[in-house]
Design a protein around this motif. Structure first.
Motif, short mmCIF file in Angstrom:
data_model
loop_
_atom_site.label_atom_id
_atom_site.label_comp_id
_atom_site.label_asym_id
_atom_site.label_seq_id
_atom_site.Cartn_x
_atom_site.Cartn_y
_atom_site.Cartn_z
N ILE A 270 0.82 -1.22 0.00
CA ILE A 270 0.00 0.00 0.00
C ILE A 270 0.86 1.28 0.00
N PRO A 271 1.81 1.42 0.95
CA PRO A 271 2.65 2.63 0.85
C PRO A 271 3.49 2.63 -0.43
N TYR B 174 2.74 1.50 -3.33
CA TYR B 174 1.89 1.84 -4.47
C TYR B 174 1.64 3.35 -4.53
N SER B 175 1.67 4.00 -3.37
CA SER B 175 1.45 5.45 -3.35
C SER B 175 2.75 6.23 -3.27
N LYS C 273 -1.64 10.71 5.39
CA LYS C 273 -1.05 10.10 4.19
C LYS C 273 -1.44 8.63 4.07
N LYS D 191 -4.94 8.21 2.71
CA LYS D 191 -4.97 8.46 1.25
C LYS D 191 -4.43 7.25 0.49
N ALA D 192 -3.34 6.70 1.00
CA ALA D 192 -2.72 5.55 0.31
C ALA D 192 -3.68 4.35 0.32
N LYS E 213 -6.44 4.92 -2.22
CA LYS E 213 -5.97 4.70 -3.60
C LYS E 213 -5.91 3.20 -3.90
N PHE E 214 -5.36 2.45 -2.96
CA PHE E 214 -5.22 1.00 -3.17
C PHE E 214 -6.59 0.33 -3.30
N ASP F 183 -8.29 1.10 -6.64
CA ASP F 183 -7.73 0.47 -7.85
C ASP F 183 -7.83 -1.05 -7.82
#
Ligand code: B12
Lengths: 211, 406
Positions: free
Chosen positions: B38-39, B41-42, B55, B58-59, B62-63, B66
């Motif tokens: 996860i981190p 990927y961001s 942060k 948010k990460a 996003k994961f 997607d």
């Protein structure tokens, strides 16, 4: 007496095994013979494990009894007279802090006559390289219990190649997260997810040295 | 925002529940994973992921946007803190807060159980639970006599630098309370995000196998295994004494309206069936049964190989929960547990990391052919943490393969 000791170790009778071993030496017994008997006993423990009769707790206790007896037996054996069949540099790979599997493998490898240099856990690639330069082992053993460690193994093998050391050694990987595909990916020579099999494979890897 | 989020969540929920209820769902549900990927990927560090909740959230968003699994398996990183929950077990409003110890909580405690990125290990390393030995073999009687007192007053001051003296402990507890609030708020925010993305909500609390509390947090794994041989009666009594505080802690989740607890097992693989049945299983079983009496279900993570002990699961009442397997062959497990227990697992993480999309599709197709008939199966990676180098195309390949063959 020696037969009893063998039986006590195999049957996990810690007190009896250690007391009888002490008695045996105090009565003038041959430490070299005692060592051999302990090795045979460990071989039998490993065999039972491979056959599914023993589990990890028996391997750990077996190792503990072996170490307990060696503590007072090895000092009685003239240094140099203990024959070593080969040398292994062993460590748990970078980012991985699990040590139990590595330690079990170490005891079993030592019990079957290997000299093992343990370089610890969470071991950076460079530390493996330095240890190979310093100790000139026959075999490098890497223990890996987490998936993230798979990349660490590959990197370590690559670093050994870069340093021109790869051709002089055999590499065996072990631990709960290794298999044939991990061996291929990392570029190792053998893999084992059980200590007894690992020791057997290490002996086979030595044959290569003689050729 | 997914336009039909509610509908999607409902569909996924029904799919998962059908499997849990040993029925055949519309398609085999896929439980998600998370962790180090996860981190990565961001593009944030592990340190940021563990310490900067904004942060991290948010990460995670996003994961989860997607990679659409049926069941979200991502959250703010925390490491197992069940020993603290035992210590707090008399306070149901507190005990649940320490199921996971986050980076900031670790800083507050100054404990020796964990190593966090940017603290004891490098900024980009994955957080580590390292455990240790914080109780001597001759202290079993104290543990048996009053486990909560012994853990809270003797073990934790040894294990945590910032709990060594009462005045340090006062300040530490205030700081810890602040972190509970921050972590709780972050959890609620993630809950809102998953809801709007169409994920069902199946919140899980925690419980633990009593003997694992001793192995992981008090004596250390190797020591407890030797103790079983050296002081069998004491070990047994100590595990029994820990049942009560563990059940009290787990029930604090019931008060919060939760219906599930998660129990990861550690010593199971080490023990022969004989030792397992004598020292480990009776107290674990009691915890599960007592929670079942209160209407709670368990998701038990049988780490390592559980093959030798599979049959014992049949001693639990039908539909008691989910059996999640790591290295045990799930095809075999499903045969043994068919019609009794929902089985979860099946995808080796090493395949997702080292395989190709083709290999993954092939594997999923093969596996599903064997485990799909009859239902009662949830597909999942065999561990929840995907390493940072996990190829993205492989995650997508997994999700697509399940949609195709599930
Ligand atoms: C005990 C344990 C721990 C203990 C470790 C205690 C210690 N001092 O070693 C504690 C609680 C501290 C721990 C911590 C963590 N753990 Co842990 N742990 C386990 C557990 C339950 C057992 C591991 C073990 O010791 N097995 C017993 C040993 C004897 O088996 P073995 O290593 O395979 O060794 C045998 C053979 O493989 C062989 N062998 C071993 N090494 C070698 C080497 C060579 C050269 C050879 C030939 C043979 C050989 O000999 C041994 C005897 O036969 C496993 C689950 C499981 N059952 O596998 C998880 C597990 C390994 N842990 C896991 C994780 C994630 C962690 C943590 C990262 C959790 C966290 N987020 O903090 C941390 C570790 C941090 C890190 N980066 O390493 C995951 C790994 C997942 C993955 N695929 O990546 C597992 C699989 C659990 C899970 N399913 O989630 N863990």
């Amino acid at each position: 007496m020696l037969e009893d000791i063998l039986k006590n170790i195999v049957e996990m009778e810690e007190h009896e095994a250690i007391n009888k071993a002490k008695e045996y030496l105090e009565g003038g017994g041959d430490p070299q013979k005692l060592l051999e008997v302990c090795r045979d006993a460990m071989g039998e423990v490993g065999k039972r494990f491979e056959q599914g009769e023993y589990f990890l707790s028996e391997l750990i206790l077996g190792g503990e009894i072996f170490k307990g007896i060696m503590e007072f037996t090895l000092p009685k054996i003239k240094s140099g007279s203990v024959q070593k069949i080969g040398k292994i540099v062993l460590g748990t790979v970078k980012e991985d802090v699990h040590n139990i599997g590595k330690d079990i493998f170490k005891v079993f490898a030592e019990a079957s006559g290997f000299e093992v240099i343990d370089i610890g856990i969470d071991t950076p690639e460079e530390k493996f390289v330095e240890a190979v330069k310093e100790h000139k082992p026959d075999i490098v053993g890497m223990s890996c219990l987490i998936t993230a460690g798979v990349t660490s193994m590959k990197k370590t093998v690559d670093k050994l190649k870069e340093a021109g050391l790869r051709d002089g050694i055999k590499i065996i990987i072990g631990g709960g997260r290794v298999d044939e595909s991990v061996k291929e990916y990392a570029g190792a020579d053998a893999w084992a997810d059980d200590a007894a099999k690992g020791v057997r494979l290490c002996k086979q890897l030595l044959d290569w040295r003689v050729d | 925002m997914v336009s039909n989020a509610k509908e999607l969540a409902g569909k996924r929920y029904a799919r998962i529940m059908a499997a849990i209820n040993l029925e055949e769902p519309d398609r085999v549900p896929l439980r998600g994973f998370g962790g180090d990927i996860i981190p990565a990927y961001s593009g944030i560090t592990q340190h940021e992921f563990c310490y900067d909740y904004e942060k991290a959230i948010k990460a995670i968003e996003k994961f989860l946007t997607d990679f659409q699994f049926d069941w979200a398996g991502s959250g703010i990183t925390g490491l197992d803190g069940r020993v603290f929950s035992v210590a707090f077990s008399e306070y149901p409003d507190i005990a649940a807060n320490t199921t996971f110890i986050t980076g900031p909580m670790h800083d507050a405690l100054g404990d020796k159980y964990y190593r966090y990125p940017g603290r004891e290990i490098s900024e980009d390393a994955s957080p580590q639970f390292i455990g240790g030995t914080f109780m001597e073999a001759d202290e079993y009687d104290q543990l048996i006599e009053d486990p909560v007192k012994f853990v809270a007053e003797t073990v934790l001051p040894r294990a945590c630098r910032n709990l060594e003296t009462p005045r340090q402990a006062m300040a530490t507890m205030v700081r810890l309370g602040v972190e509970f609030a921050r972590y709780g708020a972050a959890g609620r925010e993630i809950g809102a995000i998953t809801a709007k993305l169409g994920y069902p909500s199946i919140p899980m609390g925690g419980a633990y196998a009593p003997l694992d509390i001793i192995g992981d947090f008090l004596r250390g794994i190797e020591n407890v295994l030797l103790d079983i041989r050296r002081y069998p009666d004491k070990v047994k009594k100590a595990a029994e004494a820990l049942v009560e505080p563990i059940v009290n802690y787990a029930l604090s989740y019931k008060q919060r309206g939760l219906k599930w607890v998660m129990i990861p097992l550690h010593l199971n693989e080490y023990l022969s069936p004989k030792l397992y049945k004598e020292f480990y299983w009776p107290t674990l079983k009691e915890v599960i049964l007592r929670l079942a009496d209160e209407g709670m279900k368990a998701q038990v993570f049988f780490e390592g190989r559980h093959d030798a002990h599979l049959e014992t699961i049949l001693e639990l009442p039908k539909g008691w929960g989910i059996a999640y397997f790591e290295k045990t062959d799930v095809v075999k497990a499903k045969k043994v547990l068919e019609g009794h227990t929902c089985v979860m697992g099946g995808i080796p993480m090493s395949l997702i990391v080292g395989g190709t999309p083709e290999k993954i599709e092939e594997y999923v197709k093969n596996l599903l052919e064997q485990v799909k008939p009859g239902g009662g199966f949830i597909l999942s990676a065999n561990v929840g943490n995907a390493p940072r180098e996990t190829p993205i195309e492989n995650i997508t390949a997994l999700i697509e393969a399940v949609e195709k063959y599930g």
